[in-house]
Design a protein around this motif. Structure first.
Motif, short mmCIF file in Angstrom:
data_model
loop_
_atom_site.label_atom_id
_atom_site.label_comp_id
_atom_site.label_asym_id
_atom_site.label_seq_id
_atom_site.Cartn_x
_atom_site.Cartn_y
_atom_site.Cartn_z
N ARG A 120 0.85 -1.19 0.00
CA ARG A 120 0.00 0.00 0.00
C ARG A 120 0.89 1.24 0.00
O ARG A 120 1.95 1.25 0.63
N ASN A 121 0.43 2.26 -0.71
CA ASN A 121 1.19 3.50 -0.76
C ASN A 121 1.30 4.11 0.63
O ASN A 121 0.33 4.16 1.38
N ALA A 122 2.49 4.57 0.95
CA ALA A 122 2.76 5.16 2.25
C ALA A 122 2.98 6.66 2.10
O ALA A 122 3.53 7.11 1.09
N PRO A 123 2.57 7.45 3.08
CA PRO A 123 2.83 8.90 3.01
C PRO A 123 4.33 9.16 2.95
O PRO A 123 5.12 8.49 3.61
N PRO A 124 4.76 10.13 2.15
CA PRO A 124 6.19 10.41 2.05
C PRO A 124 6.73 11.04 3.32
O PRO A 124 6.00 11.66 4.09
N THR A 125 8.02 10.87 3.53
CA THR A 125 8.70 11.48 4.66
C THR A 125 9.27 12.83 4.25
O THR A 125 9.94 12.91 3.22
N PRO A 126 9.01 13.89 4.99
CA PRO A 126 9.53 15.21 4.59
C PRO A 126 11.05 15.25 4.58
O PRO A 126 11.73 14.49 5.29
N PHE A 127 11.60 16.13 3.76
CA PHE A 127 13.04 16.38 3.77
C PHE A 127 13.43 16.98 5.12
O PHE A 127 12.66 17.72 5.75
N ALA A 128 14.64 16.68 5.56
CA ALA A 128 15.16 17.29 6.79
C ALA A 128 15.55 18.74 6.51
O ALA A 128 16.10 19.06 5.46
N HIS A 129 15.25 19.61 7.45
CA HIS A 129 15.68 21.01 7.33
C HIS A 129 16.08 21.51 8.72
O HIS A 129 15.64 20.96 9.74
N PRO A 130 16.91 22.54 8.79
CA PRO A 130 17.37 23.02 10.10
C PRO A 130 16.23 23.65 10.89
O PRO A 130 15.22 24.11 10.33
N ALA A 131 16.40 23.65 12.19
CA ALA A 131 15.45 24.35 13.06
C ALA A 131 15.63 25.86 12.86
O ALA A 131 16.74 26.34 12.67
N TRP A 132 14.52 26.59 12.89
CA TRP A 132 14.55 28.02 12.64
C TRP A 132 14.22 28.80 13.91
O TRP A 132 13.56 28.28 14.83
N GLU A 133 14.69 30.03 13.93
CA GLU A 133 14.26 30.95 14.98
C GLU A 133 12.76 31.22 14.80
O GLU A 133 12.33 31.62 13.72
N PRO A 134 11.95 30.99 15.84
CA PRO A 134 10.49 31.11 15.65
C PRO A 134 10.06 32.47 15.12
O PRO A 134 9.14 32.56 14.30
N GLU A 135 10.72 33.54 15.56
CA GLU A 135 10.31 34.88 15.14
C GLU A 135 10.59 35.13 13.66
O GLU A 135 10.02 36.04 13.06
N ALA A 422 14.22 34.95 4.12
CA ALA A 422 14.34 33.53 4.47
C ALA A 422 14.47 33.38 5.98
O ALA A 422 15.06 34.24 6.66
N PRO A 423 13.93 32.32 6.57
CA PRO A 423 14.03 32.14 8.02
C PRO A 423 15.47 31.95 8.47
O PRO A 423 16.32 31.44 7.71
N VAL A 424 15.72 32.36 9.71
CA VAL A 424 17.07 32.28 10.27
C VAL A 424 17.23 30.97 11.02
O VAL A 424 16.42 30.65 11.90
N PRO A 425 18.25 30.16 10.70
CA PRO A 425 18.45 28.91 11.45
C PRO A 425 18.75 29.19 12.92
O PRO A 425 19.45 30.15 13.26
N ALA A 426 18.21 28.37 13.78
CA ALA A 426 18.46 28.50 15.22
C ALA A 426 19.87 28.03 15.52
O ALA A 426 20.40 27.13 14.85
N PRO A 427 20.53 28.64 16.52
CA PRO A 427 21.88 28.19 16.86
C PRO A 427 21.86 26.76 17.37
O PRO A 427 20.96 26.35 18.11
N GLU A 428 22.87 26.01 16.96
CA GLU A 428 22.96 24.62 17.37
C GLU A 428 23.54 24.52 18.77
O GLU A 428 24.54 25.17 19.09
N LEU A 429 22.92 23.72 19.60
CA LEU A 429 23.41 23.50 20.97
C LEU A 429 24.51 22.45 20.94
O LEU A 429 24.49 21.50 20.15
#
Length: 501
Positions: A120-135, A422-429
């Motif tokens: 059965r067809n399965a829903p696709p998995t989204p591409f990975a993208h960096p976390a963004w600053e919410p604002e 474009a959204p700003v990537p959140a700093p990586e911890l």
């Protein structure tokens, strides 16, 4: 009379019986010890009742998943998740034990249950993208969230449950987003990307211009209208074929007229950035799965809204059919003109529908950009990653939007062209240590990716048989211990009688 100094010989049967019991006990102990654990580390399963026939495992495509279908379950075309057939429940076990155990001669064993495995067809998995600053997220901070987003009072029902991995329901005029689901998830757009192709090329190409089709247009993959290389086609007819019939050969003919394939791709990416569709990356202007081509439900809403501002676009997507010119092939055969119909089923089934564009590929599954007008309000719905091509989920989302547009608070908005960067990537911890005195071991500090509703694979066998076998082994071992103890007691008793004699 026997002399008192002569001892009576004891019978040989007593030590023989003791030796026999000891040998039996030792054999039971050895057999139980080596039979309890299986060679592979797991005990053999206990057979309870009829054995299910082994299911034939089909070879599925990469965008499909295997799913076990129990006996008695009929698979129907998918429309809503609530319509999925449920597996039949197992009959309840009797509360009282049977008075007599059926024998092999009187009991009739039921037929083993049949279980089939299907793809059965399965829903696709989204591409990975960096976390963004919410604002900085385009459309508002809530647009960065995943799952269903809606700000409603208790009197307003939740949006209908649909198969879409991502969707947006928004007011086309005001840009207010009434509800959304993972709106900025990066997914393949399929032929809904042709909306961006039209938005980019329609202002650049004169609809009265005549284009000579090249061989690349005739050799296009996927859906085609039947363009013949070397023949002349009006630009307006090519746009009709692209938007109504989703013809990929018409896309490549238009791209050649706009300066070539690569130039068209560059123009489309620049247009997406201009209107704030920063999730969108064009690789193939037809929308076919190519490389990292992607978009999002939010971006498709931006693209659809701006395209609907073009009168020529509105006119093309609402046509039910159009006449497409014929031509002459390389063998000299003349093909007459023919009718091209609109494949958007929402236009035929939903009152007030005014477009916009469906799409489907194997890896993107079903995508859709739709719009409808009711009571002076126009709503746009974008859907991505669905496993159903039905128009009914779109209609359900539109119905919910029209009924509750004035009763919910917007969770975001569609930005205007040139407004959002474009959204700003959140700093990586920094990663936490995995060892040390306070470490719990093994963690990397990142959460596993969320699922997308893919049907579960065939379940592994339960551990009921394992527990039964272990209990049986313990019972046999205990019985062997009793036998050994009895044998030792008999030997001791025989020895005592011998001394007394």
């Amino acid at each position: 009379m026997t002399p008192p100094h002569r001892r009576r010989r004891r019978p040989w049967t007593v030590p023989a019986a003791g030796a026999t019991l000891s040998a039996v006990a030792l054999g039971l102990v050895v057999t139980t010890t080596y039979a309890a654990p299986f060679a592979g580390g797991s005990p053999l399963p206990r057979v309870v009742g009829p054995v299910a026939a082994p299911a034939v495992t089909p070879s599925c495509q990469p965008w499909q998943t295997r799913q076990a279908v129990p006996s008695g379950v009929t698979l129907t075309p998918r429309v809503f998740p609530t319509d999925e057939p449920a597996a039949p429940t197992a009959p309840a076990r009797p509360t009282s034990r049977p008075t007599a155990r059926p024998t092999a001669t009187t009991a009739t064993a039921p037929k083993p249950p049949k279980v089939r495995v299907v793809c059965r067809n399965a829903p696709p998995t989204p591409f990975a993208h960096p976390a963004w600053e919410p604002e900085s997220v385009v459309g508002g901070s809530r647009m960065a969230e995943t799952g269903v987003l809606v700000d409603r009072p208790a009197s307003v029902p939740a949006p209908p449950e649909v198969y879409d991995v991502s969707y947006v329901v928004a007011d086309l005029e005001t840009g207010e987003i009434l509800a959304a689901k993972s709106p900025h998830a990066w997914l393949r757009p399929a032929s809904t990307l042709k909306t961006l192709t039209a938005l980019t090329l329609m202002p650049r190409l004169d609809p009265r211009r005549v284009v000579v089709a090249g061989q690349d247009a005739q050799d296009a993959a996927g859906s085609r209208v039947g363009i013949l290389a070397g023949n002349r086609y009006p630009v307006s007819s090519l746009f009709d074929a692209m938007l109504m019939f989703s013809a990929n050969d018409a896309v490549y003919a238009l791209a050649d007229a706009a300066g070539g394939y690569d130039a068209t791709v560059a123009l489309m990416n620049a247009k997406a950035e201009q209107i704030g569709a920063h999730d969108t990356l064009t690789v193939d202007p037809s929308g076919l799965d190519d490389g990292a081509q992607r978009s999002s439900a939010y971006d498709l809403a931006l693209i659809g809204r701006d395209a609907m501002r073009l009168p020529a676009f509105r006119a093309a997507i609402t046509k039910r059919d159009a006449v497409f010119p014929g031509g002459k092939d390389k063998q000299g055969k003349v093909w007459p003109a023919f009718h091209v119909y609109n494949i958007n089923e929402l236009l035929r089934h939903y009152p007030g529908a005014i477009g916009i564009k469906p799409g489907r590929t194997d890896r993107a599954q079903h995508t859709f950009v739709g719009a409808a007008t009711r009571g002076g309000r126009t709503l746009v719905v974008t859907q991505m990653g669905s496993i159903t091509g039905s128009w009914k989920p779109t209609a359900a989302l539109l119905d919910w939007g029209f009924a509750n547009a004035d009763r919910v608070a917007p969770v975001g908005r569609l930005v205007e062209p040139g407004e959002a960067a474009a959204p700003v990537p959140a700093p990586e911890l920094p990663a936490l240590p995995t060892g040390g005195a306070t470490g719990t071991g093994g963690g990397t500090g990142t959460a596993p990716p969320s699922g997308t509703g893919t049907p579960a694979p065939v379940a592994a066998p339960t551990t009921e048989a394992t527990a039964y076998d272990r209990t049986l082994s313990l019972v046999v071992l205990a019985g062997a211990g009793v036998v050994v103890t009895a044998a030792v007691a008999l030997l001791a008793l025989a020895r005592r009688r011998r001394r007394a004699a």
